[in-house]
Design a protein around this motif. Structure first.
Motif, PDB file in Angstrom:
ATOM      1  N   GLU A 427       0.815  -1.130   0.118  1.00 29.57           N
ATOM      2  CA  GLU A 427      -0.139  -0.049   0.057  1.00 29.57           C
ATOM      3  C   GLU A 427       0.763   1.461  -0.060  1.00 29.57           C
ATOM      4  OE1 GLU A 427      -2.531  -0.629   3.378  1.00 29.57           O
ATOM      5  OE2 GLU A 427      -3.859  -1.936   2.470  1.00 29.57           O
ATOM      6  N   THR A 428       2.201   1.214   0.788  1.00 32.42           N
ATOM      7  CA  THR A 428       2.872   2.444   0.765  1.00 32.42           C
ATOM      8  C   THR A 428       3.435   2.577  -0.976  1.00 32.42           C
ATOM      9  OG1 THR A 428       3.471   1.741   3.023  1.00 32.42           O
ATOM     10  CG2 THR A 428       4.965   3.471   1.728  1.00 32.42           C
ATOM     11  N   LYS A 431       0.641   3.937  -2.657  1.00 33.29           N
ATOM     12  CA  LYS A 431       0.378   5.489  -2.416  1.00 33.29           C
ATOM     13  C   LYS A 431       1.381   6.222  -3.012  1.00 33.29           C
ATOM     14  CE  LYS A 431      -0.545   8.608   1.424  1.00 33.29           C
ATOM     15  NZ  LYS A 431      -0.673   8.731   3.133  1.00 33.29           N
ATOM     16  N   GLU A 434       0.866   6.909  -6.637  1.00 29.65           N
ATOM     17  CA  GLU A 434      -0.186   7.778  -6.862  1.00 29.65           C
ATOM     18  C   GLU A 434       0.353   9.247  -6.523  1.00 29.65           C
ATOM     19  OE1 GLU A 434      -3.178   6.506  -4.645  1.00 29.65           O
ATOM     20  OE2 GLU A 434      -3.925   4.991  -5.616  1.00 29.65           O
ATOM     21  N   GLU A 435       1.174   9.521  -5.480  1.00 33.49           N
ATOM     22  CA  GLU A 435       1.641  10.746  -5.336  1.00 33.49           C
ATOM     23  C   GLU A 435       2.692  11.303  -6.301  1.00 33.49           C
ATOM     24  OE1 GLU A 435       3.302  10.762  -1.414  1.00 33.49           O
ATOM     25  OE2 GLU A 435       1.472  10.633  -0.347  1.00 33.49           O
ATOM     26  N   LYS A 438       0.477  12.312  -9.154  1.00 30.97           N
ATOM     27  CA  LYS A 438      -0.168  13.673  -8.767  1.00 30.97           C
ATOM     28  C   LYS A 438       0.752  15.029  -9.034  1.00 30.97           C
ATOM     29  CE  LYS A 438      -3.463  12.129  -5.487  1.00 30.97           C
ATOM     30  NZ  LYS A 438      -4.170  12.112  -4.217  1.00 30.97           N
TER      31      LYS A 438
END
Length: 740
Positions: A427-428, A431, A434-435, A438
């Motif tokens: 999950e890290t 994430k 995804e960051e 972004k």
């Protein structure tokens, strides 16, 4: 205005040109300068005077009937004991450079510009009379000798006593060297400017007489100039492999230096590395080249082939090792898969026992996870070696994470904990991706806005980025400066750091003394409190440096791409390159070839550029090197303006330059440029020099001409006058030290 610019040997053009090489003579090539004695009996009964120019640098002597001095040597003596043959050696002049022992015992009769060593003067006189062929116990000819301006009476008394008592000479006459030199100019009025070895004198001459009451003396000469050049070279090359002697420094000074016609203007021109390189002169010192066996082209080619073969074998070995590791991993994978395939045929207890005996895993689930991961790694490596695209990472499955612990066995509970950790890591990573997306989207938006701004207002956009570039460069420079200051324990930054450490240590001691928490000051509850530790330790320096370097590279890349006025020279590297180019031109002459410290020829080179004009400039600006007096030009102008108009006009037609340092190129032009603003507007000015273009011999030739006149005969101090009045007795004459 008429200026007589001397050619002085090499000439101004050769002396001023740069990008040339001069070679320091090797001391090992010394050869004794044996001078044959003069045939004294060839004088045919004539009675010429013995003329001696006793300069602080050179000793010149000969008969007045000669056109040039028969003896012209350095005015130094070396006395030492030769150990091999156990005998005492006495050398005079250039012979003192014979070997290391003689050079170590060199002495001069002068201390600065004052004659104080009578024993060395006696050695010089002995050499002179023997070389002139005088083999009798009595000197038959009168002696005329030079002395310094305002020479102390005790020095004259010492010399007179030696000549009369030791050599039994009939008469002695003393005179000032620069006035004797001026007597050749055939001008009754003028200035006698002598740039000597230890001092510079300016003596006004009116109606054929030197006005000593108005004379000026500057404590700067060729010796100080050579020493200054040597010190500047030592500062410039602190690790120079050989010791530069004073004679070598004098050689460099005479061969490389020149007077700048406009010192400040030439200094401004040297801001350019190209001009600095053009001005540089290479001084090559002797060196011993070690014996090196040079390889042939065939040997060099064979060595290159061997290196290529070695590299190829190394690559093959690495590929073989990778293949062997991959094969071993595949064999291990097959063994574990075979064990897993036997699971249905075995009891659980037997399977667990075999699992613990044959594998490093504690559970079946752990082995299955390892098998899955290893298969993925093997596929990835195989595709990488084949050059195929690597498949994206598959989303792992964690079946035990959502099941309650009550439904699981003890081993499954352990596996559940492991899966939770693996899921958190997955999950890290998701994430972070995804960051990153972004952040990339944000950068794309900023890039789009920047493109829009650049399209509408290119100048404003470029100015904004230039300001950001300057800010980043300043931050990098400040950080570098701070690091340098922290290395000095006396700097402000280092003192502030130590003060913070001391305060923190005191606070920590006070906290340990407190037994309850009522007196807690709350330090650490705020994140800003911990910035002091980061400031002290400097842990964020490297991260900030990387960020600034990355930002600077991005800014300069965009400016180079879109701003037509922004060039490579405007980048930080370009600015540093310009600075480095100037430093390289200053230290290494801006040579296009790369400096190799291992190259003996390059390591034994001095590159002189700004020093070539900086050292002679001291004659016009003595304060540059701590001499508290006015320069030659200012003193000369002040002396000329102190006379009436008619007298000044006559004196301005006879400004005579003499002395060893007057051979330095550009002196006439520089003196003219300095005197012109000080003297009346458009007043005629004539600067003269030696008729024979050799100012070194001016004083001796002036003595030789003057000693044959009736005026010289009347100025002689006879032996009878010496015995009656003593060695301090002075007879006045126009070129002597007595004030008239």
């Amino acid at each position: 205005m008429d200026i007589d610019e001397p050619s002085n040997g090499a000439g101004p053009s050769k002396s001023r040109q740069g990008s040339r090489t001069i070679y320091i003579p090797e001391t090992t090539n010394y050869q004794a300068t044996v001078q044959q004695p003069f045939d004294y009996h060839s004088l045919d009964g004539t009675d010429p005077a013995i003329c001696i120019d006793n300069g602080s640098h050179s000793w010149r002597a000969g008969f007045s009937s000669m056109s040039t001095p028969y003896i012209d040597r350095l005015n130094v003596v070396s006395r030492y004991k030769e150990r091999k043959q156990n005998r005492n050696i006495l050398l005079f002049g250039q012979d003192t450079d014979a070997d290391a022992s003689s050079r170590a015992n060199i002495r001069s009769m002068f201390d600065g510009d004052l004659l104080i060593h009578g024993d060395i003067l006696e050695n010089a006189l002995d050499y002179t009379f023997l070389t002139l062929g005088i083999d009798s116990t009595r000197i038959e000819q009168p002696i005329v000798m030079t002395e310094r301006l305002a020479n102390p009476l005790f020095t004259r008394a010492m010399t007179s006593e030696m000549l009369f008592e030791l050599y039994n000479c009939p008469s002695v006459t003393f005179g000032i060297d620069s006035l004797f030199a001026f007597s050749q100019s055939a001008h009754p009025d003028g200035l006698a400017i002598s740039l000597g070895h230890n001092a510079t004198t300016i003596i006004p001459v009116c109606n054929g007489k030197g006005l000593l009451s108005r004379a000026k003396r500057i404590p700067w000469g060729g010796a100080q100039a050579a020493e200054t050049l040597l010190r500047l070279a030592q500062l410039k090359y602190p690790g120079f492999p050989v010791k530069v002697t004073s004679s070598q420094a004098t050689f460099m000074y005479h061969e490389t230096c020149y007077f700048a016609s406009n010192y400040e203007e030439e200094l401004r021109l040297l801001e350019s590395p190209e001009n600095m390189a053009k001005m540089s002169t290479v001084v090559q010192f002797p060196y011993a080249q070690p014996d090196v066996v040079e390889k042939t082209d065939a040997e060099i080619a064979a060595a290159l082939d061997r290196r290529r073969e070695q590299g190829k074998r190394l690559q093959e070995m690495q590929a073989k090792q990778r293949a062997e590791k991959l094969a071993a991993k595949m064999v291990e994978l097959e063994d574990y898969k075979q064990l897993l395939a036997e699971r249905p045929t075995l009891k659980r207890a037997d399977f667990v026992n075999r699992l613990q005996e044959l594998t490093p895993f504690e559970s079946e689930a752990e082995m299955e996870s390892w098998i899955k991961k290893t298969e993925s790694d093997i596929r990835r490596k195989q595709k990488k070696e084949a050059g195929e695209d690597i498949e994206p990472e598959e989303e792992p499955v964690f079946p035990l994470v959502d099941r309650p612990d009550e439904e699981l066995t003890e081993e499954e509970v352990k596996e559940k904990r492991r899966q939770k950790l693996m899921k958190a890591g997955w999950e890290t990573r998701v994430k972070a991706r995804e960051e990153k997306k972004k952040e990339q989207a944000k950068k794309d938006e900023e890039k789009r806005q920047e493109e829009s701004e650049r399209a509408t207002d290119l100048t404003g956009w470029a100015n904004k980025l230039r300001a950001e570039q300057d800010a980043v460069i300043n931050r990098i420079a400040d950080r570098k400066k701070r690091r340098a200051q922290l290395g000095n324990r006396k700097s402000v930054a280092s003192q502030s750091r130590m003060k913070s450490l001391a305060n923190l240590a005191a606070d920590d001691t006070n906290k340990k003394r407190k037994k309850n928490g009522d007196d807690d000051d709350g330090f650490g509850m705020d994140d800003s409190d911990w910035m002091v530790y980061r400031e002290i330790s400097g842990e964020d320096e490297s991260e900030a440096e990387e960020e600034d370097q990355s930002q600077l590279q991005s800014i300069e890349t965009r400016l180079l791409q879109f701003d037509p006025t922004f060039t490579e020279e405007d980048t930080m590297q370009g600015q540093a390159h310009a600075k480095n180019a100037l430093v390289n031109a200053f230290v290494r002459g801006g040579s296009n070839g790369r400096y190799e410290p291992e190259d003996l020829k390059q390591s034994h080179q001095l590159h002189l550029n700004v020093e070539r004009i900086r050292v002679p400039e001291t004659w016009f600006q003595p304060s540059m090197f701590g001499v508290d007096c006015a320069g030659v030009g200012e003193n000369s102008g002040w002396l000329l303006n102190g006379f009436e108009e008619e007298q000044r006009k006559r004196m301005m037609q006879g400004i005579f330059l003499t002395g060893g340092s007057s051979v330095i190129s550009g002196l006439h032009t520089r003196l003219r440029n300095t005197l012109t603003p000080l003297l009346p507007f458009r007043a005629p000015l004539k600067i003269l020099s030696s008729p024979d273009k050799d100012p070194r011999l001016d004083a001796w030739k002036g003595i030789a001409l003057w000693s044959r006149t009736e005026q010289a005969k009347s100025a002689r101090i006879t032996r009878a006058e010496y015995e009656e009045f003593g060695g301090e007795w002075v007879k006045e004459h126009p070129w002597g030290n007595a004030p008239l």
